[in-house]
Design a protein around this motif. Structure first.
Motif, mmCIF file in Angstrom:
data_model
loop_
_atom_site.group_PDB
_atom_site.id
_atom_site.type_symbol
_atom_site.label_atom_id
_atom_site.label_comp_id
_atom_site.label_asym_id
_atom_site.label_seq_id
_atom_site.Cartn_x
_atom_site.Cartn_y
_atom_site.Cartn_z
ATOM 1 N N ARG A 46 0.847 -1.190 0.000
ATOM 2 C CA ARG A 46 0.000 0.000 0.000
ATOM 3 C C ARG A 46 0.876 1.231 0.000
ATOM 4 O O ARG A 46 1.337 1.667 1.062
ATOM 5 C CB ARG A 46 -0.904 0.007 1.250
ATOM 6 C CG ARG A 46 -2.106 -0.902 1.151
ATOM 7 C CD ARG A 46 -3.200 -0.370 0.232
ATOM 8 N NE ARG A 46 -3.808 0.831 0.717
ATOM 9 C CZ ARG A 46 -4.872 0.846 1.530
ATOM 10 N NH1 ARG A 46 -5.453 -0.274 1.903
ATOM 11 N NH2 ARG A 46 -5.361 1.994 1.942
ATOM 12 N N GLU A 104 -4.373 -8.301 11.456
ATOM 13 C CA GLU A 104 -5.837 -8.362 11.391
ATOM 14 C C GLU A 104 -6.260 -9.785 11.064
ATOM 15 O O GLU A 104 -5.573 -10.477 10.302
ATOM 16 C CB GLU A 104 -6.364 -7.438 10.295
ATOM 17 C CG GLU A 104 -6.092 -5.979 10.553
ATOM 18 C CD GLU A 104 -6.526 -5.126 9.368
ATOM 19 O OE1 GLU A 104 -6.046 -5.374 8.237
ATOM 20 O OE2 GLU A 104 -7.343 -4.225 9.569
ATOM 21 N N ALA A 122 -11.030 -9.013 13.645
ATOM 22 C CA ALA A 122 -10.256 -8.551 14.805
ATOM 23 C C ALA A 122 -8.969 -7.911 14.322
ATOM 24 O O ALA A 122 -8.407 -8.320 13.295
ATOM 25 C CB ALA A 122 -9.942 -9.712 15.741
ATOM 26 N N ARG A 123 -8.528 -6.885 15.047
ATOM 27 C CA ARG A 123 -7.268 -6.186 14.708
ATOM 28 C C ARG A 123 -6.493 -5.918 15.992
ATOM 29 O O ARG A 123 -7.085 -5.508 16.989
ATOM 30 C CB ARG A 123 -7.585 -4.863 14.007
ATOM 31 C CG ARG A 123 -6.346 -4.017 13.687
ATOM 32 C CD ARG A 123 -6.727 -2.629 13.175
ATOM 33 N NE ARG A 123 -7.292 -2.664 11.839
ATOM 34 C CZ ARG A 123 -7.939 -1.636 11.268
ATOM 35 N NH1 ARG A 123 -8.129 -0.493 11.940
ATOM 36 N NH2 ARG A 123 -8.415 -1.743 10.040
ATOM 37 N N GLU A 141 -16.995 -1.243 10.553
ATOM 38 C CA GLU A 141 -15.995 -0.575 9.712
ATOM 39 C C GLU A 141 -15.307 -1.606 8.809
ATOM 40 O O GLU A 141 -15.117 -1.371 7.605
ATOM 41 C CB GLU A 141 -14.977 0.136 10.609
ATOM 42 C CG GLU A 141 -13.921 0.896 9.850
ATOM 43 C CD GLU A 141 -12.817 1.409 10.776
ATOM 44 O OE1 GLU A 141 -13.041 1.527 12.006
ATOM 45 O OE2 GLU A 141 -11.706 1.665 10.252
ATOM 46 N N CYS A 145 -16.056 -2.097 4.566
ATOM 47 C CA CYS A 145 -14.985 -1.950 3.576
ATOM 48 C C CYS A 145 -14.786 -3.224 2.765
ATOM 49 O O CYS A 145 -14.300 -3.181 1.639
ATOM 50 C CB CYS A 145 -13.698 -1.543 4.280
ATOM 51 S SG CYS A 145 -12.557 -0.723 3.181
ATOM 52 N N PHE A 156 -10.700 -10.067 -0.256
ATOM 53 C CA PHE A 156 -10.033 -9.372 -1.353
ATOM 54 C C PHE A 156 -8.957 -10.239 -2.018
ATOM 55 O O PHE A 156 -8.763 -10.183 -3.231
ATOM 56 C CB PHE A 156 -9.347 -8.098 -0.834
ATOM 57 C CG PHE A 156 -10.265 -6.932 -0.621
ATOM 58 C CD1 PHE A 156 -10.641 -6.123 -1.684
ATOM 59 C CD2 PHE A 156 -10.742 -6.622 0.642
ATOM 60 C CE1 PHE A 156 -11.476 -5.022 -1.498
ATOM 61 C CE2 PHE A 156 -11.577 -5.523 0.848
ATOM 62 C CZ PHE A 156 -11.949 -4.729 -0.227
HETATM 63 C C1 HEC Z 1 -10.579 1.029 3.971
HETATM 64 C C2 HEC Z 1 -10.953 -0.299 3.593
HETATM 65 C C3 HEC Z 1 -10.792 -1.429 4.581
HETATM 66 C C4 HEC Z 1 -11.127 -1.473 5.908
HETATM 67 C C5 HEC Z 1 -11.753 -0.392 6.762
HETATM 68 C C6 HEC Z 1 -10.773 -2.793 6.372
HETATM 69 N N1 HEC Z 1 -10.233 -3.532 5.349
HETATM 70 FE FE1 HEC Z 1 -9.507 -5.432 5.508
HETATM 71 N N2 HEC Z 1 -8.820 -5.297 3.582
HETATM 72 C C7 HEC Z 1 -8.987 -4.231 2.734
HETATM 73 C C8 HEC Z 1 -8.312 -4.507 1.483
HETATM 74 C C9 HEC Z 1 -8.258 -3.604 0.255
HETATM 75 C C10 HEC Z 1 -7.697 -5.774 1.616
HETATM 76 C C11 HEC Z 1 -6.838 -6.498 0.552
HETATM 77 C C12 HEC Z 1 -5.358 -6.354 0.513
HETATM 78 C C13 HEC Z 1 -4.573 -5.333 1.278
HETATM 79 O O1 HEC Z 1 -5.024 -4.550 2.096
HETATM 80 O O2 HEC Z 1 -3.419 -5.243 1.129
HETATM 81 C C14 HEC Z 1 -8.055 -6.236 2.942
HETATM 82 C C15 HEC Z 1 -7.682 -7.475 3.439
HETATM 83 C C16 HEC Z 1 -7.981 -7.943 4.716
HETATM 84 C C17 HEC Z 1 -7.645 -9.253 5.200
HETATM 85 C C18 HEC Z 1 -7.031 -10.380 4.359
HETATM 86 C C19 HEC Z 1 -8.158 -11.117 3.626
HETATM 87 C C20 HEC Z 1 -8.698 -10.354 2.433
HETATM 88 O O3 HEC Z 1 -9.894 -9.980 2.439
HETATM 89 O O4 HEC Z 1 -7.933 -10.087 1.509
HETATM 90 C C21 HEC Z 1 -8.045 -9.310 6.502
HETATM 91 C C22 HEC Z 1 -7.873 -10.488 7.428
HETATM 92 C C23 HEC Z 1 -8.653 -8.037 6.825
HETATM 93 N N3 HEC Z 1 -8.604 -7.225 5.702
HETATM 94 C C24 HEC Z 1 -9.198 -7.712 8.069
HETATM 95 C C25 HEC Z 1 -9.783 -6.474 8.363
HETATM 96 C C26 HEC Z 1 -10.242 -6.087 9.686
HETATM 97 C C27 HEC Z 1 -10.181 -6.956 10.913
HETATM 98 C C28 HEC Z 1 -10.720 -4.818 9.571
HETATM 99 C C29 HEC Z 1 -11.312 -3.903 10.614
HETATM 100 C C30 HEC Z 1 -10.785 -3.889 11.959
HETATM 101 C C31 HEC Z 1 -10.574 -4.429 8.180
HETATM 102 N N4 HEC Z 1 -10.007 -5.459 7.476
HETATM 103 C C32 HEC Z 1 -10.957 -3.206 7.677
HETATM 104 C C33 HEC Z 1 -9.711 -3.095 2.997
HETATM 105 C C34 HEC Z 1 -10.208 -2.730 4.249
#
Ligand code: HEC
Ligand code: HEC
Lengths: 163, 163
Positions: A46, A104, A122-123, A141, A145, A156
């Motif tokens: 990113r 996360e 969870a984060r 949140e 997303c 994703f």
């Molecule tokens: C602003 C947008 C956004 C938010 C808010 C967000 N995500 Fe995601 N998340 C993404 C995107 C885009 C990816 C794919 C790859 C990357 O981020 O590098 C991803 C990938 C992930 C993945 C890996 C599996 C996948 O879907 O690819 C996990 C696990 C995950 N997120 C957990 C969380 C958690 C837990 C939270 C909240 C506490 C969260 N995300 C909030 C955008 C978001």
């Protein structure tokens, strides 16, 4: 005497197991053990955030991801680790991990987490692994997303292929 | 009759095992089995090349890398996989793997590869996993570029930490 010591040890076991205070998210999801040793689903980068990442999966996740199984089965756990991205000191065109930012998780249980697509989120942030979110509502949140990829069961990341 | 069939099966086994023509680099190093399932040393990103990468290690490599053991022990294998980097179609600020580019190996055997810092190098390119290099001299290119990190036993990548 032996029996008493035995009883004391047994009584202490759960405390010891819970010891080291494994951090727990506001929705009750604890940090997963051993995720750093799991197999890789894919790396990601990113530029806007200055983060470099790896998405890891437990065995169920890797099998499903590799085979394109949808929806992901119960028991799937995905872990996304972010590090700050830095130029390699000896080879600056290579961008490599520097410090740990957060981890996360997405935990699949279609019934338990039915309100958020079957996924528990969870984060845990920083070296202290501080749980993110004030109350269980924080997951909105995350879920919001991830909704653009509802058609991929809210995930994703695809399995990075090798021949 | 059963014995004959048994003998035929046994006779065929090595051929079957060697089948699928595992590609071999000009210095005799074959592609390693199962490297995609190894643990992660670290991800990396090369904006100039448009590649996103993961450096994997076998068990010996991961243990040494995690503990900062130098030099790496004999039996260490490091595998660097490169994919073309693409914008995620549903979230373009995320850069993710698209197509497989190549896999490279560094195999530690202090005696056997003494002329190149104790490391055997190999690269396999594209979905055909075509071995790189016309003759065994190709390793000079690898070794030359890794010489700036001689002080780290010719290895650029450190273990990406988690708390
Ligand atoms: C602003 C947008 C956004 C938010 C808010 C967000 N995500 Fe995601 N998340 C993404 C995107 C885009 C990816 C794919 C790859 C990357 O981020 O590098 C991803 C990938 C992930 C993945 C890996 C599996 C996948 O879907 O690819 C996990 C696990 C995950 N997120 C957990 C969380 C958690 C837990 C939270 C909240 C506490 C969260 N995300 C909030 C955008 C978001
Ligand atoms: C132009 C410089 C250059 C050349 C040539 C080069 N490498 Fe590397 N190599 C690097 C850099 C920089 C890294 C660290 C991270 C990255 O690329 O993302 C690296 C990392 C690696 C790794 C992971 C372990 C480590 O040191 O971090 C392997 C395995 C590897 N290279 C194999 C090879 C092989 C095999 C060849 C030749 C066929 C080769 N390299 C040629 C620059 C080079």
């Amino acid at each position: 005497m032996k029996a008493i010591i035995g009883a004391i040890i047994v009584a202490l076991l759960p405390v010891v197991a819970a010891g080291g205070e494994r951090p727990v998210a506001p929705n009750g999801i604890p940090i997963m053990e051993g995720y750093r040793n799991w197999q890789v689903i894919a790396p990601s980068y990113r530029e806007d955030k200055g983060h470099i990442r790896v998405i890891f999966g437990n065995d169920i996740a890797v099998k499903a991801s590799r085979n394109g199984t949808l929806p992901f089965p119960d028991g799937t756990v995905l872990a996304k680790v972010a590090w700050t991205a830095a130029k390699h000191p000896k080879f600056p065109v290579a961008t490599v991990p520097d410090r740990f930012v957060q981890v996360e998780f997405m935990v699949k249980d279609a019934k338990k987490y039915g309100a958020t697509g079957g996924w528990g989120f969870a984060r845990f942030v920083g070296d202290s692994l501080t749980p993110y979110g004030k109350d269980p509502g924080f997951v909105q949140e995350c879920f919001g997303c991830h909704t653009p990829v509802k058609g991929n069961d809210y995930v994703f990341t695809g399995f990075a292929p090798v021949p």
